[in-house]
Design an enzyme around this catalytic site. Sequence first.
Site, PDB file in Angstrom:
ATOM      1  N   CYS A 185      -7.360  -5.059   3.081  1.00  0.00           N
ATOM      2  CA  CYS A 185      -8.534  -4.006   2.590  1.00  0.00           C
ATOM      3  C   CYS A 185     -10.007  -4.802   2.289  1.00  0.00           C
ATOM      4  O   CYS A 185     -10.962  -4.548   2.328  1.00  0.00           O
ATOM      5  CB  CYS A 185      -8.226  -3.500   1.250  1.00  0.00           C
ATOM      6  SG  CYS A 185      -8.080  -4.607  -0.111  1.00  0.00           S
TER       7      CYS A 185
ATOM      8  N   ASP B  73     -10.620  -7.189  -0.034  1.00  0.00           N
ATOM      9  CA  ASP B  73     -10.472  -7.881  -1.345  1.00  0.00           C
ATOM     10  C   ASP B  73      -9.644  -9.093  -1.551  1.00  0.00           C
ATOM     11  O   ASP B  73      -9.005  -9.157  -0.894  1.00  0.00           O
ATOM     12  CB  ASP B  73      -9.856  -6.610  -2.508  1.00  0.00           C
ATOM     13  CG  ASP B  73     -10.451  -5.434  -2.572  1.00  0.00           C
ATOM     14  OD1 ASP B  73     -11.630  -5.240  -2.132  1.00  0.00           O
ATOM     15  OD2 ASP B  73      -9.953  -4.448  -3.054  1.00  0.00           O
TER      16      ASP B  73
ATOM     17  N   CYS C  73     -10.824  -3.632  -6.824  1.00  0.00           N
ATOM     18  CA  CYS C  73     -11.046  -2.432  -7.538  1.00  0.00           C
ATOM     19  C   CYS C  73     -10.368  -2.561  -9.068  1.00  0.00           C
ATOM     20  O   CYS C  73      -9.589  -3.729  -9.319  1.00  0.00           O
ATOM     21  CB  CYS C  73     -10.541  -1.186  -6.888  1.00  0.00           C
ATOM     22  SG  CYS C  73      -8.607  -1.558  -6.538  1.00  0.00           S
TER      23      CYS C  73
ATOM     24  N   CYS D  45      -2.264  -3.554  -3.536  1.00  0.00           N
ATOM     25  CA  CYS D  45      -2.851  -4.095  -4.723  1.00  0.00           C
ATOM     26  C   CYS D  45      -1.713  -5.063  -5.262  1.00  0.00           C
ATOM     27  O   CYS D  45      -2.140  -6.215  -5.704  1.00  0.00           O
ATOM     28  CB  CYS D  45      -3.627  -3.286  -5.744  1.00  0.00           C
ATOM     29  SG  CYS D  45      -4.712  -2.395  -4.966  1.00  0.00           S
TER      30      CYS D  45
HETATM   31 FE1  FES Z   1      -7.680  -3.973  -2.133  1.00  0.00          FE
HETATM   32 FE2  FES Z   1      -6.450  -3.483  -4.395  1.00  0.00          FE
HETATM   33  S1  FES Z   1      -7.961  -1.958  -3.014  1.00  0.00           S
HETATM   34  S2  FES Z   1      -6.359  -5.092  -3.184  1.00  0.00           S
END
Ligand code: FES
Length: 131
Positions: free
Chosen positions: A41, A43, A66, A110
Amino acid sequence: MAGKFKEKKDYLKQLLEHLTKPRNVGRMTDPDGAAIVKGQCGDTMEMYVAIKDGKISEILFYTDGCGVTAVCGSITTELAKGRNIKDALRISPADVIDELHDFLGANVHCAILTVITLHKALADYLLKREL
Ligand code: FES
């Protein structure tokens, strides 16, 4: 019925605490093991461990992700803290998902990102020791 309601209330209270006051947030200077993993994603999750007498004496995480990712980091580090390395390597995304009941929804990745980062930080420690 009252028991189930209390159980749900306790769970929501615990969840809210992880969301508003995530545990073990930060970066460590001179960790025994560390890892930075970027999820699909986009992150990033960072994890740092200090090992004493074969156990995780300190563990910190840092993420630009997030709130759900931060909750997963908080729970994963709480699950890992104080465990010996072998036990910590047994922590799975399913353990984090179980702690969160149905809160994760479509954000199961996540929990996966967080646990992968923990395992990589421990591998970093183990591999450095073997060299
Ligand atoms: Fe990307 Fe949680 S939305 S790791």
